[in-house]
Design a protein around this motif. Structure first.
Motif, mmCIF file in Angstrom:
data_model
loop_
_atom_site.group_PDB
_atom_site.id
_atom_site.type_symbol
_atom_site.label_atom_id
_atom_site.label_comp_id
_atom_site.label_asym_id
_atom_site.label_seq_id
_atom_site.Cartn_x
_atom_site.Cartn_y
_atom_site.Cartn_z
ATOM 1 N N GLU A 1 0.843 -1.197 0.000
ATOM 2 C CA GLU A 1 0.000 0.000 0.000
ATOM 3 C C GLU A 1 0.879 1.248 0.000
ATOM 4 N N VAL A 2 0.450 2.268 -0.735
ATOM 5 C CA VAL A 2 1.220 3.504 -0.855
ATOM 6 C C VAL A 2 0.420 4.657 -0.255
ATOM 7 N N GLN A 3 1.069 5.436 0.612
ATOM 8 C CA GLN A 3 0.444 6.611 1.208
ATOM 9 C C GLN A 3 1.427 7.771 1.178
ATOM 10 N N ARG A 4 0.895 8.985 1.161
ATOM 11 C CA ARG A 4 1.741 10.166 1.332
ATOM 12 C C ARG A 4 1.692 10.569 2.800
ATOM 13 N N ASP A 5 2.860 10.835 3.390
ATOM 14 C CA ASP A 5 2.859 11.226 4.798
ATOM 15 C C ASP A 5 2.640 12.727 4.944
ATOM 16 N N ASP A 6 2.650 13.194 6.189
ATOM 17 C CA ASP A 6 2.297 14.586 6.469
ATOM 18 C C ASP A 6 3.403 15.577 6.135
ATOM 19 N N GLY B 1 6.685 13.042 2.337
ATOM 20 C CA GLY B 1 7.332 11.788 1.980
ATOM 21 C C GLY B 1 6.332 10.750 1.505
ATOM 22 N N ILE B 2 6.849 9.571 1.165
ATOM 23 C CA ILE B 2 6.018 8.470 0.698
ATOM 24 C C ILE B 2 6.190 7.294 1.654
ATOM 25 N N LEU B 3 5.069 6.684 2.046
ATOM 26 C CA LEU B 3 5.084 5.560 2.969
ATOM 27 C C LEU B 3 4.539 4.328 2.263
ATOM 28 N N PRO C 1 0.628 -8.470 5.597
ATOM 29 C CA PRO C 1 -0.322 -7.871 6.537
ATOM 30 C C PRO C 1 0.414 -7.471 7.809
ATOM 31 N N SER C 2 0.579 -6.195 8.028
ATOM 32 C CA SER C 2 1.234 -5.642 9.226
ATOM 33 C C SER C 2 2.656 -6.150 9.392
ATOM 34 N N LYS C 3 3.385 -6.289 8.266
ATOM 35 C CA LYS C 3 4.751 -6.801 8.321
ATOM 36 C C LYS C 3 5.785 -5.702 8.500
ATOM 37 N N GLY C 4 5.400 -4.459 8.241
ATOM 38 C CA GLY C 4 6.355 -3.377 8.384
ATOM 39 C C GLY C 4 6.057 -2.247 7.423
ATOM 40 N N THR C 5 6.938 -1.259 7.412
ATOM 41 C CA THR C 5 6.778 -0.113 6.522
ATOM 42 C C THR C 5 8.129 0.290 5.950
ATOM 43 N N LEU C 6 8.077 0.895 4.773
ATOM 44 C CA LEU C 6 9.252 1.491 4.144
ATOM 45 C C LEU C 6 8.889 2.930 3.827
ATOM 46 N N SER C 7 9.637 3.871 4.385
ATOM 47 C CA SER C 7 9.301 5.282 4.253
ATOM 48 C C SER C 7 10.435 6.030 3.571
ATOM 49 N N ALA D 1 13.116 1.802 7.210
ATOM 50 C CA ALA D 1 12.445 0.509 7.050
ATOM 51 C C ALA D 1 12.199 -0.056 8.440
ATOM 52 N N THR D 2 10.940 -0.264 8.794
ATOM 53 C CA THR D 2 10.604 -0.722 10.140
ATOM 54 C C THR D 2 9.823 -2.026 10.080
#
Length: 340
Positions: free
Chosen positions: A205-210, A213-215, A220-226, A303-304
């Motif tokens: 999934e791709v989101q724009r942060d506040d 940046g791009i998140l 499923p709930s494995k982590g994030t790359l920002s 990367a979290t």
């Protein structure tokens, strides 16, 4: 004792992509005769993870779990894998006592168990078998949260994992295989301003942060790359990384610098980041996570992942970061943002 049904789980590698070929490695082992199904899988280059749950359960809500994975590690060491695995567990469960037992140590494999006692809300028991082959470590894990049944399942799963074997060569009985070819294809993502691109699995999934940046969220709930907005700083990359480590330490007293981590790039060069943790997230700060921090082409990349699966996700994150490319605008038109 229930009849043991044979199951062959195949990890197939060819040209960095998982698919059926005549040259393959696979872990052969037995499982019980209950209904298990493949609920999650992900791959990146030569690293891979697949998780099996019981019928009616998912990787987000499970009582028992089978995990098969392969991680790419230069000069792999089973002793180092074991020690880092246990250390990360203890870092994640600072409020709970983690027990361990080494069951078997061979030249090319290791077998151990770890557990958290039943009086803890994180109570669980896991058996782990790992194999070393060339530049990869192949891992088979069985985990149960049914602490009251541990001694009942112990003879079954210790036998299953003890008899597990890493095989190579062609497979004759194709019908017996549970193929782990990835269902998810990679795609190239370019940010709306066309300032960078990165190759990611199509189900992220791709989101724009506040803060511009791009998140990327790994299901499923494995982590994030920002990927953060471009830095406006005269500090060197080392100074930025050092400052980020100190910031995380101030945010969470239990956080520390775990190690430096090198990421190889396609052009033969490499960049170095840092791994810090654990810090806690969630509505009640209940989830401990580790973070890989990298500065690449003037952008910070984070990367979290939850501590207990961070080492599994790390090769996938590193592979994605290695595909990160910054684009230089060729005309004034390229400065105009595209539609989201």
């Amino acid at each position: 004792m229930k009849n043991i049904m044979k199951c062959i789980l195949t990890v197939l590698f060819f040209g960095g992509i998982l698919h059926a070929t005549q040259d393959e490695f696979y872990i052969k082992f037995a499982k019980d005769d209950r209904e298990w199904h493949l609920d999650y899988q992900n791959s990146s280059g030569s690293s891979f993870i697949a998780e099996f749950t019981l019928e009616g359960e998912t990787v987000n809500d499970w009582s028992e779990l089978i995990t098969v994975q392969a991680i790419s590690v230069p000069s792999p060491s089973l002793r180092k894998y074991y020690s880092e695995f246990i250390r990360n567990l203890k870092d994640a469960a600072v409020e709970h006592e983690v027990q361990k037992r080494l069951i078997l140590k061979e030249r090319k494999s290791i077998f151990f168990e770890w557990w958290i006692h039943e009086d803890s809300p994180e109570a669980q028991h896991e058996w782990v078998r790992a194999f070393k082959r060339e530049d990869r470590i192949y891992i088979l894990r069985y985990t149960t949260k049914k602490i009251h049944e541990v001694e009942k399942v112990r003879p079954i799963w210790e036998k299953n994992l003890r008899k597990a074997r890493l095989k190579s060569g062609s497979i004759k009985n194709v019908d017996e295989l549970v193929h782990l070819s990835p269902k998810v294809e990679n795609r190239v993502f370019t940010d709306p301003e066309k300032t960078f691109s990165i190759e990611i699995p199509s189900n992220w999934e791709v989101q724009r942060d506040d803060v511009g940046g791009i998140l990327f969220i790994v299901p499923p709930s494995k982590g994030t790359l920002s990927i953060c907005a471009p830095l406006e700083s005269d500090l060197s990359e080392d100074e930025i990384l050092h400052g980020m480590v100190e910031l995380r330490k101030r945010e969470d007293a239990s956080c520390k610098l775990i190690r430096h981590e090198k990421i190889n790039l396609p052009n033969g060069e490499s960049i170095e980041g840092v791994i810090v943790g654990p810090t806690r997230v969630g509505s009640q700060n209940e989830i401990p996570i580790n973070t890989l921090v990298v500065v690449n082409h003037g952008r910070m990349i984070f990367a979290t992942a939850p501590v207990e699966i961070f080492e599994e996700m790390l090769p996938i994150f590193k592979e994605r970061i290695s595909t990160f490319v910054v684009h230089e605008p060729s005309s004034w038109w390229d400065y105009l943002p595209s539609f989201w």
